[in-house]
Design a protein around this motif. Structure first.
Motif, PDB file in Angstrom:
ATOM      1  N   GLU A  62       0.851  -1.197   0.000  1.00 20.07           N
ATOM      2  CA  GLU A  62       0.000   0.000   0.000  1.00 20.07           C
ATOM      3  C   GLU A  62       0.885   1.246   0.000  1.00 20.07           C
ATOM      4  OE1 GLU A  62      -3.463  -0.218   0.560  1.00 20.07           O
ATOM      5  OE2 GLU A  62      -3.607  -2.378   0.955  1.00 20.07           O
ATOM      6  N   PHE A  63       0.526   2.235  -0.826  1.00 20.28           N
ATOM      7  CA  PHE A  63       1.265   3.496  -0.839  1.00 20.28           C
ATOM      8  C   PHE A  63       1.057   4.250   0.469  1.00 20.28           C
ATOM      9  CE2 PHE A  63       1.349   8.091  -2.291  1.00 20.28           C
ATOM     10  CZ  PHE A  63       2.721   8.188  -2.252  1.00 20.28           C
ATOM     11  N   VAL A  64      -0.170   4.306   0.935  1.00 21.31           N
ATOM     12  CA  VAL A  64      -0.478   4.880   2.243  1.00 21.31           C
ATOM     13  C   VAL A  64      -0.569   3.726   3.229  1.00 21.31           C
ATOM     14  CG1 VAL A  64      -2.133   6.173   3.625  1.00 21.31           C
ATOM     15  CG2 VAL A  64      -1.710   6.829   1.250  1.00 21.31           C
ATOM     16  N   ASN A  65       0.274   3.735   4.239  1.00 20.05           N
ATOM     17  CA  ASN A  65       0.387   2.589   5.129  1.00 20.05           C
ATOM     18  C   ASN A  65      -0.954   2.221   5.754  1.00 20.05           C
ATOM     19  OD1 ASN A  65       1.855   0.546   6.466  1.00 20.05           O
ATOM     20  ND2 ASN A  65       1.907   1.784   8.330  1.00 20.05           N
ATOM     21  N   ASP A  66      -1.296   0.939   5.612  1.00 27.65           N
ATOM     22  CA  ASP A  66      -2.534   0.391   6.160  1.00 27.65           C
ATOM     23  C   ASP A  66      -2.153  -0.856   6.943  1.00 27.65           C
ATOM     24  OD1 ASP A  66      -4.906  -0.905   6.682  1.00 27.65           O
ATOM     25  OD2 ASP A  66      -5.771  -0.567   4.706  1.00 27.65           O
ATOM     26  N   ASP A  67      -2.395  -0.828   8.254  1.00 27.84           N
ATOM     27  CA  ASP A  67      -1.961  -1.944   9.093  1.00 27.84           C
ATOM     28  C   ASP A  67      -2.571  -3.265   8.637  1.00 27.84           C
ATOM     29  OD1 ASP A  67      -0.380  -0.318  10.621  1.00 27.84           O
ATOM     30  OD2 ASP A  67      -1.904   0.030  12.161  1.00 27.84           O
ATOM     31  N   GLU A  68      -3.793  -3.220   8.103  1.00 23.23           N
ATOM     32  CA  GLU A  68      -4.429  -4.458   7.658  1.00 23.23           C
ATOM     33  C   GLU A  68      -3.894  -4.902   6.296  1.00 23.23           C
ATOM     34  OE1 GLU A  68      -8.629  -4.031   7.676  1.00 23.23           O
ATOM     35  OE2 GLU A  68      -8.760  -3.741   9.849  1.00 23.23           O
ATOM     36  N   CYS A  69      -3.366  -3.959   5.502  1.00 19.49           N
ATOM     37  CA  CYS A  69      -2.785  -4.272   4.198  1.00 19.49           C
ATOM     38  C   CYS A  69      -3.752  -5.120   3.373  1.00 19.49           C
ATOM     39  CB  CYS A  69      -1.452  -5.000   4.378  1.00 19.49           C
ATOM     40  SG  CYS A  69      -0.320  -4.863   2.965  1.00 19.49           S
ATOM     41  N   GLN A  70      -5.073  -4.759   3.438  1.00 18.67           N
ATOM     42  CA  GLN A  70      -6.097  -5.656   2.925  1.00 18.67           C
ATOM     43  C   GLN A  70      -6.160  -5.698   1.405  1.00 18.67           C
ATOM     44  OE1 GLN A  70      -9.325  -4.912   1.454  1.00 18.67           O
ATOM     45  NE2 GLN A  70      -9.661  -7.111   1.335  1.00 18.67           N
ATOM     46  N   ARG A  71      -6.050  -4.548   0.756  1.00 17.43           N
ATOM     47  CA  ARG A  71      -6.113  -4.547  -0.709  1.00 17.43           C
ATOM     48  C   ARG A  71      -4.942  -5.304  -1.296  1.00 17.43           C
ATOM     49  NH1 ARG A  71      -5.929   1.482  -2.281  1.00 17.43           N
ATOM     50  NH2 ARG A  71      -4.296   1.356  -0.707  1.00 17.43           N
ATOM     51  N   ALA A  72      -3.759  -5.068  -0.740  1.00 15.03           N
ATOM     52  CA  ALA A  72      -2.581  -5.777  -1.226  1.00 15.03           C
ATOM     53  C   ALA A  72      -2.729  -7.279  -1.034  1.00 15.03           C
ATOM     54  CB  ALA A  72      -1.334  -5.269  -0.509  1.00 15.03           C
ATOM     55  N   THR A  73      -3.301  -7.681   0.088  1.00 11.31           N
ATOM     56  CA  THR A  73      -3.511  -9.102   0.363  1.00 11.31           C
ATOM     57  C   THR A  73      -4.452  -9.720  -0.657  1.00 11.31           C
ATOM     58  OG1 THR A  73      -3.107  -8.790   2.723  1.00 11.31           O
ATOM     59  CG2 THR A  73      -4.336 -10.756   2.078  1.00 11.31           C
ATOM     60  N   GLU A  74      -5.526  -9.035  -0.975  1.00 10.21           N
ATOM     61  CA  GLU A  74      -6.492  -9.567  -1.938  1.00 10.21           C
ATOM     62  C   GLU A  74      -5.892  -9.648  -3.343  1.00 10.21           C
ATOM     63  OE1 GLU A  74     -10.010 -10.949  -3.818  1.00 10.21           O
ATOM     64  OE2 GLU A  74      -9.112 -11.144  -1.828  1.00 10.21           O
ATOM     65  N   ILE A  75      -5.155  -8.624  -3.749  1.00 11.83           N
ATOM     66  CA  ILE A  75      -4.527  -8.665  -5.074  1.00 11.83           C
ATOM     67  C   ILE A  75      -3.504  -9.797  -5.126  1.00 11.83           C
ATOM     68  CG2 ILE A  75      -3.060  -7.390  -6.688  1.00 11.83           C
ATOM     69  CD1 ILE A  75      -4.417  -4.809  -5.623  1.00 11.83           C
ATOM     70  N   ALA A  76      -2.720  -9.958  -4.058  1.00 15.33           N
ATOM     71  CA  ALA A  76      -1.747 -11.054  -4.008  1.00 15.33           C
ATOM     72  C   ALA A  76      -2.456 -12.404  -4.086  1.00 15.33           C
ATOM     73  CB  ALA A  76      -0.909 -10.961  -2.742  1.00 15.33           C
ATOM     74  N   ARG A  77      -3.591 -12.524  -3.413  1.00 17.60           N
ATOM     75  CA  ARG A  77      -4.346 -13.786  -3.443  1.00 17.60           C
ATOM     76  C   ARG A  77      -4.791 -14.104  -4.858  1.00 17.60           C
ATOM     77  NH1 ARG A  77      -9.209 -15.831  -3.815  1.00 17.60           N
ATOM     78  NH2 ARG A  77     -10.201 -13.798  -4.150  1.00 17.60           N
ATOM     79  N   ARG A  78      -5.270 -13.100  -5.580  1.00 19.57           N
ATOM     80  CA  ARG A  78      -5.767 -13.321  -6.932  1.00 19.57           C
ATOM     81  C   ARG A  78      -4.640 -13.698  -7.892  1.00 19.57           C
ATOM     82  NH1 ARG A  78     -10.747 -10.768  -8.013  1.00 19.57           N
ATOM     83  NH2 ARG A  78     -10.380 -11.259 -10.201  1.00 19.57           N
ATOM     84  N   PHE A  79      -3.497 -13.045  -7.753  1.00 21.36           N
ATOM     85  CA  PHE A  79      -2.361 -13.411  -8.603  1.00 21.36           C
ATOM     86  C   PHE A  79      -1.882 -14.822  -8.273  1.00 21.36           C
ATOM     87  CE2 PHE A  79      -1.690  -8.894  -9.832  1.00 21.36           C
ATOM     88  CZ  PHE A  79      -1.480  -9.088 -11.184  1.00 21.36           C
ATOM     89  N   SER A  80      -1.825 -15.154  -6.990  1.00 26.38           N
ATOM     90  CA  SER A  80      -1.400 -16.494  -6.596  1.00 26.38           C
ATOM     91  C   SER A  80      -2.327 -17.548  -7.185  1.00 26.38           C
ATOM     92  CB  SER A  80      -1.364 -16.611  -5.070  1.00 26.38           C
ATOM     93  OG  SER A  80      -0.395 -15.756  -4.506  1.00 26.38           O
ATOM     94  N   ALA A  81      -3.627 -17.282  -7.162  1.00 27.71           N
ATOM     95  CA  ALA A  81      -4.599 -18.208  -7.740  1.00 27.71           C
ATOM     96  C   ALA A  81      -4.410 -18.351  -9.241  1.00 27.71           C
ATOM     97  CB  ALA A  81      -6.018 -17.749  -7.423  1.00 27.71           C
ATOM     98  N   ALA A  82      -3.797 -17.339  -9.872  1.00 25.53           N
ATOM     99  CA  ALA A  82      -3.537 -17.371 -11.317  1.00 25.53           C
ATOM    100  C   ALA A  82      -2.169 -17.977 -11.637  1.00 25.53           C
ATOM    101  CB  ALA A  82      -3.631 -15.962 -11.884  1.00 25.53           C
ATOM    102  N   GLY A  83      -1.495 -18.517 -10.632  1.00 23.97           N
ATOM    103  CA  GLY A  83      -0.208 -19.159 -10.859  1.00 23.97           C
ATOM    104  C   GLY A  83       0.990 -18.246 -10.768  1.00 23.97           C
ATOM    105  N   VAL A  84       0.782 -17.036 -10.251  1.00 21.64           N
ATOM    106  CA  VAL A  84       1.881 -16.079 -10.086  1.00 21.64           C
ATOM    107  C   VAL A  84       2.214 -15.976  -8.594  1.00 21.64           C
ATOM    108  CG1 VAL A  84       2.588 -13.669 -10.314  1.00 21.64           C
ATOM    109  CG2 VAL A  84       1.195 -14.736 -12.109  1.00 21.64           C
ATOM    110  N   PRO A  85       3.400 -16.349  -8.170  1.00 22.91           N
ATOM    111  CA  PRO A  85       3.759 -16.192  -6.758  1.00 22.91           C
ATOM    112  C   PRO A  85       3.644 -14.722  -6.356  1.00 22.91           C
ATOM    113  CG  PRO A  85       5.417 -17.488  -7.926  1.00 22.91           C
ATOM    114  CD  PRO A  85       4.519 -16.903  -8.970  1.00 22.91           C
TER     115      PRO A  85
END
Length: 310
Positions: free
Chosen positions: A155-178
């Motif tokens: 996240e550009f603006v620090n977010d302790d939950e880092c939720q958007r980044a987590t969701e985007i990472a989850r979607r890429f991981s599901a697509a075969g991208v670490p």
């Protein structure tokens, strides 16, 4: 931002190797991915996107390809994958892609890209990702993926939950991208610079050579290591936790790449604009502002400017 945030539609802006690769992986996994294309438009419409990959070849036959952001329309997530040298076009390209909840993720190298996007969208809608990958665009709609692929998203603006980044990472991981969510985007950016500053920079400064040529010369390898140490020192002075072990890690992971052509070197030898400002000038300014002596980085920046006639 709600803890249940997710995204449906995606626009990929920048159809070079990075945009084609990561966008095609998301689309092949069933995502609603729309590509803004210019020179690749006709080839992609005719034959889709082809990825020759160590992670498994991919031919995405049906591609949502568009020539303008107005044709794409507002989406949930915009992925900026073009070189930072095109950022002067953000004010024209981004607004037609935005609705009230659109988030913008930049996959660009260097520093200053999130700040530029934030001028248009506001800082709370901006994320950055670092691509640790070896990609080259071989032809219109054709990408070679020879190593790596991991994304570190923050996240550009620090977010302790880092939720958007987590969701985007989850979607890429599901697509075969670490992919992983990073608690500190600046730390991830500087970690990428540990490799980019010396290898992209010396590949240009030495006249347009591949990474294996750099590492075959003991004096040049010593310069690579000295540059890496300065990048780590500059990051540490800004409160970022980069370990000295990154030097050996980055050198040794580069040896098996063989005659790899760093992206900035390709731009240089093919006569395109190089991302000098974001990869070398801005890190140099921040190092000096932090009071860190970086004579090797300063010298490399001067050599690059001479090569580029800046």
């Amino acid at each position: 931002m709600s803890a249940s945030w997710s995204f449906g539609s995606v626009a990929v802006v920048g159809a070079g190797a990075v945009g084609l690769y990561y966008g095609a992986r998301l689309a092949a996994a069933g995502g609603d991915v729309r590509f803004l294309l210019r020179s690749d438009y006709d080839a992609v419409k005719a034959d889709g996107i082809r990825i020759e990959s160590v992670a498994g070849d991919l031919h995405l036959k049906e591609v949502q390809a568009f020539r303008s952001p107005e044709e794409i329309g507002p989406v949930d997530l915009v992925i900026i994958a073009w070189k930072a040298t095109s950022n002067h076009l953000l004010g024209e390209i981004l607004p037609p892609l935005l609705h009230a909840g659109t988030q913008v993720l930049t996959l660009q190298n260097g520093l200053g890209n999130c700040e530029r996007i934030a001028e248009i969208t506001g800082p709370g809608r901006v994320l950055g990702a670092l691509c640790f990958v070896c990609l080259n665009r071989l032809d219109h709609g054709l990408v070679s993926h020879t190593a790596g692929g991991r994304l570190s998203i923050g996240e550009f603006v620090n977010d302790d939950e880092c939720q958007r980044a987590t969701e985007i990472a989850r979607r890429f991981s599901a697509a075969g991208v670490p992919a992983e969510a990073s608690a500190s985007l600046p730390e991830a950016q500087w970690k990428k610079l540990v490799w980019n500053i010396p290898f992209n920079g010396l590949a240009i400064a030495e006249g347009g050579v591949t990474t294996d040529v750099l590492l075959q010369q003991p004096a040049v390898e010593a310069e690579i290591r000295a540059l890496m140490a300065e990048v780590i020192a500059a990051a540490s002075a800004q409160g970022l936790a980069l370990e000295d072990s990154l030097i050996d890690f980055n050198v040794e992971r580069t040896r098996p790449m063989g005659p790899y052509r760093p992206s900035s070197m390709i731009d240089y030898v093919e006569g395109r604009e190089v991302e000098y400002e974001n990869i070398w000038a801005e890190p140099l300014r921040r190092a000096e502002q932090a009071g860190v002596a970086v004579p090797h980085l300063s010298g490399l920046a001067e050599r690059i400017r001479e090569r580029l006639d800046l």
